[in-house]
Design a protein around this motif. Structure first.
Motif, PDB file in Angstrom:
ATOM      1  N   VAL A   1       0.837  -1.198   0.000  1.00  0.00           N
ATOM      2  CA  VAL A   1       0.000   0.000   0.000  1.00  0.00           C
ATOM      3  C   VAL A   1       0.875   1.253   0.000  1.00  0.00           C
ATOM      4  O   VAL A   1       0.620   2.205  -0.736  1.00  0.00           O
ATOM      5  CB  VAL A   1      -0.982  -0.005   1.199  1.00  0.00           C
ATOM      6  CG1 VAL A   1      -1.670   1.341   1.347  1.00  0.00           C
ATOM      7  CG2 VAL A   1      -2.012  -1.116   1.024  1.00  0.00           C
ATOM      8  N   GLU A   2       1.931   1.237   0.800  1.00  0.00           N
ATOM      9  CA  GLU A   2       2.849   2.388   0.845  1.00  0.00           C
ATOM     10  C   GLU A   2       3.516   2.606  -0.522  1.00  0.00           C
ATOM     11  O   GLU A   2       3.642   3.743  -0.982  1.00  0.00           O
ATOM     12  CB  GLU A   2       3.910   2.170   1.927  1.00  0.00           C
ATOM     13  CG  GLU A   2       4.820   3.369   2.105  1.00  0.00           C
ATOM     14  CD  GLU A   2       5.817   3.187   3.244  1.00  0.00           C
ATOM     15  OE1 GLU A   2       6.779   3.966   3.287  1.00  0.00           O
ATOM     16  OE2 GLU A   2       5.637   2.270   4.077  1.00  0.00           O
ATOM     17  N   GLU A   3       3.923   1.527  -1.178  1.00  0.00           N
ATOM     18  CA  GLU A   3       4.536   1.646  -2.513  1.00  0.00           C
ATOM     19  C   GLU A   3       3.551   2.256  -3.518  1.00  0.00           C
ATOM     20  O   GLU A   3       3.913   3.126  -4.313  1.00  0.00           O
ATOM     21  CB  GLU A   3       4.983   0.273  -3.017  1.00  0.00           C
ATOM     22  CG  GLU A   3       6.171  -0.307  -2.279  1.00  0.00           C
ATOM     23  CD  GLU A   3       6.392  -1.788  -2.606  1.00  0.00           C
ATOM     24  OE1 GLU A   3       5.840  -2.290  -3.612  1.00  0.00           O
ATOM     25  OE2 GLU A   3       7.110  -2.450  -1.837  1.00  0.00           O
ATOM     26  N   ILE A   4       2.315   1.790  -3.484  1.00  0.00           N
ATOM     27  CA  ILE A   4       1.311   2.312  -4.413  1.00  0.00           C
ATOM     28  C   ILE A   4       1.041   3.784  -4.128  1.00  0.00           C
ATOM     29  O   ILE A   4       1.007   4.614  -5.042  1.00  0.00           O
ATOM     30  CB  ILE A   4       0.012   1.485  -4.337  1.00  0.00           C
ATOM     31  CG1 ILE A   4       0.261   0.065  -4.864  1.00  0.00           C
ATOM     32  CG2 ILE A   4      -1.117   2.156  -5.113  1.00  0.00           C
ATOM     33  CD1 ILE A   4      -0.859  -0.919  -4.564  1.00  0.00           C
ATOM     34  N   GLU A   5       0.852   4.117  -2.844  1.00  0.00           N
ATOM     35  CA  GLU A   5       0.608   5.512  -2.477  1.00  0.00           C
ATOM     36  C   GLU A   5       1.777   6.392  -2.907  1.00  0.00           C
ATOM     37  O   GLU A   5       1.572   7.482  -3.451  1.00  0.00           O
ATOM     38  CB  GLU A   5       0.362   5.642  -0.979  1.00  0.00           C
ATOM     39  CG  GLU A   5      -0.999   5.135  -0.558  1.00  0.00           C
ATOM     40  CD  GLU A   5      -1.227   5.219   0.946  1.00  0.00           C
ATOM     41  OE1 GLU A   5      -0.255   5.420   1.710  1.00  0.00           O
ATOM     42  OE2 GLU A   5      -2.386   5.080   1.349  1.00  0.00           O
ATOM     43  N   ASN A   6       2.999   5.946  -2.664  1.00  0.00           N
ATOM     44  CA  ASN A   6       4.173   6.734  -3.056  1.00  0.00           C
ATOM     45  C   ASN A   6       4.232   6.927  -4.569  1.00  0.00           C
ATOM     46  O   ASN A   6       4.579   8.002  -5.050  1.00  0.00           O
ATOM     47  CB  ASN A   6       5.466   6.081  -2.558  1.00  0.00           C
ATOM     48  CG  ASN A   6       5.641   6.211  -1.059  1.00  0.00           C
ATOM     49  OD1 ASN A   6       5.058   7.079  -0.418  1.00  0.00           O
ATOM     50  ND2 ASN A   6       6.435   5.322  -0.491  1.00  0.00           N
ATOM     51  N   ALA A   7       3.901   5.872  -5.319  1.00  0.00           N
ATOM     52  CA  ALA A   7       3.928   5.973  -6.782  1.00  0.00           C
ATOM     53  C   ALA A   7       2.944   7.021  -7.281  1.00  0.00           C
ATOM     54  O   ALA A   7       3.238   7.786  -8.200  1.00  0.00           O
ATOM     55  CB  ALA A   7       3.628   4.617  -7.417  1.00  0.00           C
ATOM     56  N   VAL A   8       1.767   7.085  -6.665  1.00  0.00           N
ATOM     57  CA  VAL A   8       0.750   8.054  -7.091  1.00  0.00           C
ATOM     58  C   VAL A   8       1.077   9.444  -6.548  1.00  0.00           C
ATOM     59  O   VAL A   8       1.118  10.424  -7.292  1.00  0.00           O
ATOM     60  CB  VAL A   8      -0.663   7.602  -6.650  1.00  0.00           C
ATOM     61  CG1 VAL A   8      -1.692   8.665  -6.961  1.00  0.00           C
ATOM     62  CG2 VAL A   8      -1.025   6.288  -7.342  1.00  0.00           C
ATOM     63  N   VAL A   9       1.324   9.541  -5.234  1.00  0.00           N
ATOM     64  CA  VAL A   9       1.554  10.845  -4.603  1.00  0.00           C
ATOM     65  C   VAL A   9       2.774  11.551  -5.199  1.00  0.00           C
ATOM     66  O   VAL A   9       2.769  12.767  -5.377  1.00  0.00           O
ATOM     67  CB  VAL A   9       1.690  10.682  -3.074  1.00  0.00           C
ATOM     68  CG1 VAL A   9       2.155  11.968  -2.413  1.00  0.00           C
ATOM     69  CG2 VAL A   9       0.363  10.236  -2.482  1.00  0.00           C
ATOM     70  N   SER A  10       3.803  10.813  -5.580  1.00  0.00           N
ATOM     71  CA  SER A  10       5.000  11.441  -6.137  1.00  0.00           C
ATOM     72  C   SER A  10       4.736  12.099  -7.492  1.00  0.00           C
ATOM     73  O   SER A  10       5.532  12.898  -7.961  1.00  0.00           O
ATOM     74  CB  SER A  10       6.135  10.420  -6.270  1.00  0.00           C
ATOM     75  OG  SER A  10       5.825   9.451  -7.268  1.00  0.00           O
ATOM     76  N   ARG A  11       3.602  11.792  -8.102  1.00  0.00           N
ATOM     77  CA  ARG A  11       3.271  12.357  -9.415  1.00  0.00           C
ATOM     78  C   ARG A  11       2.137  13.386  -9.359  1.00  0.00           C
ATOM     79  O   ARG A  11       1.812  14.007 -10.368  1.00  0.00           O
ATOM     80  CB  ARG A  11       2.900  11.229 -10.377  1.00  0.00           C
ATOM     81  CG  ARG A  11       4.104  10.366 -10.732  1.00  0.00           C
ATOM     82  CD  ARG A  11       3.697   9.047 -11.361  1.00  0.00           C
ATOM     83  NE  ARG A  11       4.851   8.295 -11.799  1.00  0.00           N
ATOM     84  CZ  ARG A  11       5.596   7.523 -11.013  1.00  0.00           C
ATOM     85  NH1 ARG A  11       5.317   7.409  -9.733  1.00  0.00           N
ATOM     86  NH2 ARG A  11       6.626   6.861 -11.498  1.00  0.00           N
ATOM     87  N   ILE A  12       1.543  13.581  -8.199  1.00  0.00           N
ATOM     88  CA  ILE A  12       0.406  14.496  -8.076  1.00  0.00           C
ATOM     89  C   ILE A  12       0.779  15.923  -8.440  1.00  0.00           C
ATOM     90  O   ILE A  12      -0.017  16.653  -9.019  1.00  0.00           O
ATOM     91  CB  ILE A  12      -0.195  14.418  -6.651  1.00  0.00           C
ATOM     92  CG1 ILE A  12      -1.009  13.138  -6.532  1.00  0.00           C
ATOM     93  CG2 ILE A  12      -1.067  15.626  -6.343  1.00  0.00           C
ATOM     94  CD1 ILE A  12      -1.623  12.906  -5.174  1.00  0.00           C
ATOM     95  N   SER A  13       1.985  16.349  -8.150  1.00  0.00           N
ATOM     96  CA  SER A  13       2.371  17.740  -8.409  1.00  0.00           C
ATOM     97  C   SER A  13       2.819  17.977  -9.851  1.00  0.00           C
ATOM     98  O   SER A  13       3.196  19.099 -10.193  1.00  0.00           O
ATOM     99  CB  SER A  13       3.473  18.167  -7.442  1.00  0.00           C
ATOM    100  OG  SER A  13       4.610  17.352  -7.631  1.00  0.00           O
ATOM    101  N   ASN A  14       2.772  16.953 -10.711  1.00  0.00           N
ATOM    102  CA  ASN A  14       3.112  17.164 -12.121  1.00  0.00           C
ATOM    103  C   ASN A  14       2.234  18.271 -12.693  1.00  0.00           C
ATOM    104  O   ASN A  14       1.029  18.289 -12.470  1.00  0.00           O
ATOM    105  CB  ASN A  14       2.896  15.898 -12.951  1.00  0.00           C
ATOM    106  CG  ASN A  14       3.963  14.849 -12.718  1.00  0.00           C
ATOM    107  OD1 ASN A  14       4.931  15.067 -12.003  1.00  0.00           O
ATOM    108  ND2 ASN A  14       3.769  13.681 -13.299  1.00  0.00           N
ATOM    109  N   ALA A  15       2.846  19.161 -13.448  1.00  0.00           N
ATOM    110  CA  ALA A  15       2.098  20.264 -14.058  1.00  0.00           C
ATOM    111  C   ALA A  15       1.459  19.804 -15.367  1.00  0.00           C
ATOM    112  O   ALA A  15       1.931  18.865 -16.014  1.00  0.00           O
ATOM    113  CB  ALA A  15       3.038  21.435 -14.326  1.00  0.00           C
TER     114      ALA A  15
END
Length: 191
Positions: A142-156
């Motif tokens: 779950v942490e890996e999945i969350e990190n994969a998504v959250v790390s891309r949320i700030s993409n412009a």
């Protein structure tokens, strides 16, 4: 953090999903994105979300004698707090999941209604997998999945980037885990 009743209402969930990680929008812009929601209903649910602190006003401007507000989601407020989740009954979870699933269906229907919808070339993915995990392995996944998504949320928003909605549903498959253990003298078939 907001309560489940505030966040898991079908109309409010759709408003939040439209605003998540998007530029701030006015009520008129939200109505353009969600044309099946009547203006009075839209205003009422935006007011509930703003009063609960889930939406914040980022700007105001006068338009024809009224004040037009632009809203954005306060992500830290747009989650059901752990205590509220723990207090939810099975019926509350059923209602919440049904609302969530209906919202997913609406998003998919809206996508398919677009004249340029090309599920294969657009990379539409919906799949399910069963995995056997210890509690520690599950927490790590779950942490890996969350990190994969959250790390891309700030993409412009840039050329070549397409806004994609990522949803995750995790359920224990208790029926599968209650299989009787094989007899010591019985050889298991290889998969």
């Amino acid at each position: 953090m907001a309560t489940a009743d505030v966040l898991l209402h079908p109309v409010r969930m759709r408003i939040l999903q439209t605003l998540f990680d998007a530029d701030p929008m006015t009520t008129a812009q939200l109505r353009d994105r969600l044309p099946d929601i009547t203006p009075a209903t839209m205003y009422r649910h935006i007011a509930v979300l703003a009063e609960a602190g889930v939406l914040e006003v980022v700007s105001e401007k006068r338009v024809r004698g009224t004040v037009e507000r632009s809203y954005r989601v306060r992500p830290e407020q747009a989650v059901v707090d752990p205590a509220a989740r723990a207090a939810m009954t099975r019926e509350d979870h059923q209602r919440s999941f049904t609302t969530f699933a209906a919202s997913l269906l609406h998003d998919f229907d809206r996508y398919l209604a677009g004249e340029d919808a090309e599920p294969v070339s657009d990379g539409v993915v919906y799949r399910q997998a069963a995995v056997w995990l210890t509690d520690d392995e599950f927490a790590a996944m779950v942490e890996e999945i969350e990190n994969a998504v959250v790390s891309r949320i700030s993409n412009a928003e840039e050329d070549g980037r397409v806004r994609r909605i990522v949803s995750l549903i995790v359920l224990p498959d208790k029926a599968a885990s209650k299989k009787p253990a094989p007899d010591a003298g019985t050889k298991q078939a290889a998969d």
